[in-house]
Motif scaffolding. Structure first.
Motif, PDB file in Angstrom:
ATOM      1  N   ASP A 111    -107.103 -32.153 -30.390  1.00  0.00           N
ATOM      2  CA  ASP A 111    -105.942 -32.988 -30.722  1.00  0.00           C
ATOM      3  C   ASP A 111    -106.144 -34.403 -30.181  1.00  0.00           C
ATOM      4  O   ASP A 111    -105.910 -35.385 -30.892  1.00  0.00           O
ATOM      5  N   GLN A 112    -106.605 -34.514 -28.963  1.00  0.00           N
ATOM      6  CA  GLN A 112    -106.885 -35.830 -28.381  1.00  0.00           C
ATOM      7  C   GLN A 112    -107.979 -36.558 -29.166  1.00  0.00           C
ATOM      8  O   GLN A 112    -107.884 -37.763 -29.393  1.00  0.00           O
ATOM      9  N   MET A 113    -108.998 -35.826 -29.590  1.00  0.00           N
ATOM     10  CA  MET A 113    -110.090 -36.437 -30.345  1.00  0.00           C
ATOM     11  C   MET A 113    -109.573 -36.962 -31.689  1.00  0.00           C
ATOM     12  O   MET A 113    -109.858 -38.099 -32.070  1.00  0.00           O
ATOM     13  N   PHE A 114    -108.791 -36.148 -32.414  1.00  0.00           N
ATOM     14  CA  PHE A 114    -108.273 -36.582 -33.715  1.00  0.00           C
ATOM     15  C   PHE A 114    -107.323 -37.762 -33.567  1.00  0.00           C
ATOM     16  O   PHE A 114    -107.365 -38.706 -34.351  1.00  0.00           O
ATOM     17  N   THR A 115    -106.490 -37.721 -32.554  1.00  0.00           N
ATOM     18  CA  THR A 115    -105.574 -38.839 -32.302  1.00  0.00           C
ATOM     19  C   THR A 115    -106.359 -40.109 -31.994  1.00  0.00           C
ATOM     20  O   THR A 115    -106.032 -41.192 -32.483  1.00  0.00           O
ATOM     21  N   SER A 116    -107.420 -39.973 -31.217  1.00  0.00           N
ATOM     22  CA  SER A 116    -108.260 -41.113 -30.880  1.00  0.00           C
ATOM     23  C   SER A 116    -108.963 -41.682 -32.122  1.00  0.00           C
ATOM     24  O   SER A 116    -109.052 -42.902 -32.286  1.00  0.00           O
ATOM     25  N   LEU A 117    -109.443 -40.806 -32.991  1.00  0.00           N
ATOM     26  CA  LEU A 117    -110.070 -41.257 -34.238  1.00  0.00           C
ATOM     27  C   LEU A 117    -109.064 -42.033 -35.089  1.00  0.00           C
ATOM     28  O   LEU A 117    -109.373 -43.096 -35.618  1.00  0.00           O
ATOM     29  N   GLU A 130    -121.108 -32.331 -42.015  1.00  0.00           N
ATOM     30  CA  GLU A 130    -122.131 -31.284 -41.908  1.00  0.00           C
ATOM     31  C   GLU A 130    -123.497 -31.822 -41.522  1.00  0.00           C
ATOM     32  O   GLU A 130    -124.276 -31.139 -40.873  1.00  0.00           O
ATOM     33  N   THR A 131    -123.807 -33.044 -41.898  1.00  0.00           N
ATOM     34  CA  THR A 131    -125.108 -33.624 -41.602  1.00  0.00           C
ATOM     35  C   THR A 131    -125.216 -34.047 -40.149  1.00  0.00           C
ATOM     36  O   THR A 131    -126.171 -33.707 -39.459  1.00  0.00           O
ATOM     37  N   GLU A 132    -124.215 -34.802 -39.678  1.00  0.00           N
ATOM     38  CA  GLU A 132    -124.262 -35.354 -38.315  1.00  0.00           C
ATOM     39  C   GLU A 132    -123.484 -34.543 -37.299  1.00  0.00           C
ATOM     40  O   GLU A 132    -123.622 -34.760 -36.100  1.00  0.00           O
ATOM     41  N   GLY A 133    -122.627 -33.635 -37.759  1.00  0.00           N
ATOM     42  CA  GLY A 133    -121.812 -32.845 -36.844  1.00  0.00           C
ATOM     43  C   GLY A 133    -120.717 -33.663 -36.179  1.00  0.00           C
ATOM     44  O   GLY A 133    -120.233 -33.303 -35.113  1.00  0.00           O
ATOM     45  N   VAL A 134    -120.314 -34.768 -36.810  1.00  0.00           N
ATOM     46  CA  VAL A 134    -119.308 -35.663 -36.259  1.00  0.00           C
ATOM     47  C   VAL A 134    -118.010 -35.500 -37.056  1.00  0.00           C
ATOM     48  O   VAL A 134    -118.042 -35.411 -38.284  1.00  0.00           O
ATOM     49  N   TRP A 135    -116.887 -35.469 -36.366  1.00  0.00           N
ATOM     50  CA  TRP A 135    -115.596 -35.388 -37.040  1.00  0.00           C
ATOM     51  C   TRP A 135    -115.237 -36.754 -37.607  1.00  0.00           C
ATOM     52  O   TRP A 135    -115.385 -37.760 -36.940  1.00  0.00           O
ATOM     53  N   ARG A 136    -114.746 -36.752 -38.849  1.00  0.00           N
ATOM     54  CA  ARG A 136    -114.343 -37.989 -39.505  1.00  0.00           C
ATOM     55  C   ARG A 136    -113.083 -37.726 -40.333  1.00  0.00           C
ATOM     56  O   ARG A 136    -112.811 -36.617 -40.743  1.00  0.00           O
ATOM     57  N   LEU A 137    -112.360 -38.797 -40.587  1.00  0.00           N
ATOM     58  CA  LEU A 137    -111.194 -38.709 -41.429  1.00  0.00           C
ATOM     59  C   LEU A 137    -111.669 -38.527 -42.867  1.00  0.00           C
ATOM     60  O   LEU A 137    -112.511 -39.281 -43.337  1.00  0.00           O
ATOM     61  N   ASP A 138    -111.155 -37.501 -43.544  1.00  0.00           N
ATOM     62  CA  ASP A 138    -111.637 -37.210 -44.884  1.00  0.00           C
ATOM     63  C   ASP A 138    -110.636 -37.560 -45.980  1.00  0.00           C
ATOM     64  O   ASP A 138    -111.027 -37.936 -47.068  1.00  0.00           O
ATOM     65  N   SER A 139    -109.361 -37.442 -45.685  1.00  0.00           N
ATOM     66  CA  SER A 139    -108.366 -37.827 -46.691  1.00  0.00           C
ATOM     67  C   SER A 139    -107.040 -38.099 -46.017  1.00  0.00           C
ATOM     68  O   SER A 139    -106.751 -37.628 -44.936  1.00  0.00           O
ATOM     69  N   MET A 140    -106.266 -38.910 -46.722  1.00  0.00           N
ATOM     70  CA  MET A 140    -104.931 -39.266 -46.233  1.00  0.00           C
ATOM     71  C   MET A 140    -104.044 -39.624 -47.391  1.00  0.00           C
ATOM     72  O   MET A 140    -104.473 -39.888 -48.469  1.00  0.00           O
TER      73      MET A 140
END
Length: 124
Positions: A26-32, A114-124
């Motif tokens: 949750d902290q990670m997503f909020t930070s992103l 899937e390539t980098e294993g990094v969480w990213r925003l995908d849609s909004m």
């Protein structure tokens, strides 16, 4: 530690297993989210794009460019994101906007690249 036998010889390889709790994620997503919206407010569209998945970057590229001058007034009308669901595959959040005429509800999705294993925003 993982052990394998190849041609009669044992090989050992150490690896690290990282388990994230829901609060950490949750902290990670909020930070992103805060990083991306902060970049948009400051007019740094290039930095904001780094928070997006490749699919989202293609989708929102022209939107970011077109709304760039308006982000300093648009983004403060959004609520803080609130958590809906977090799993190993997806982070689902929502934001409420308050406009002059109505309030709108938008879902936000974070996916692990899937390539980098990094969480990213995908849609909004």
């Amino acid at each position: 530690m993982r052990c394998s036998t190849i041609a009669g010889q044992s090989l050992a390889k150490a690896f690290t297993l990282v388990v994230h709790g829901t609060e950490d994620m949750d902290q990670m997503f909020t930070s992103l989210w805060e990083g991306m919206t902060g970049a948009l407010i400051s007019g740094d569209i290039a930095s904001a794009r780094h928070y997006l998945s490749l699919t989202a970057e293609k989708t929102y590229d022209q939107v970011f460019d077109g709304l760039a001058p308006d982000f300093p007034t648009i983004i403060p009308s959004w609520s803080q994101p609130f958590k809906s669901d977090i799993s190993e595959e997806i982070g689902e959040y929502a934001v409420i906007t308050t406009g002059c005429e109505s309030r709108k509800f938008f879902k936000i999705y974070f996916l692990k690249d899937e390539t980098e294993g990094v969480w990213r925003l995908d849609s909004m």
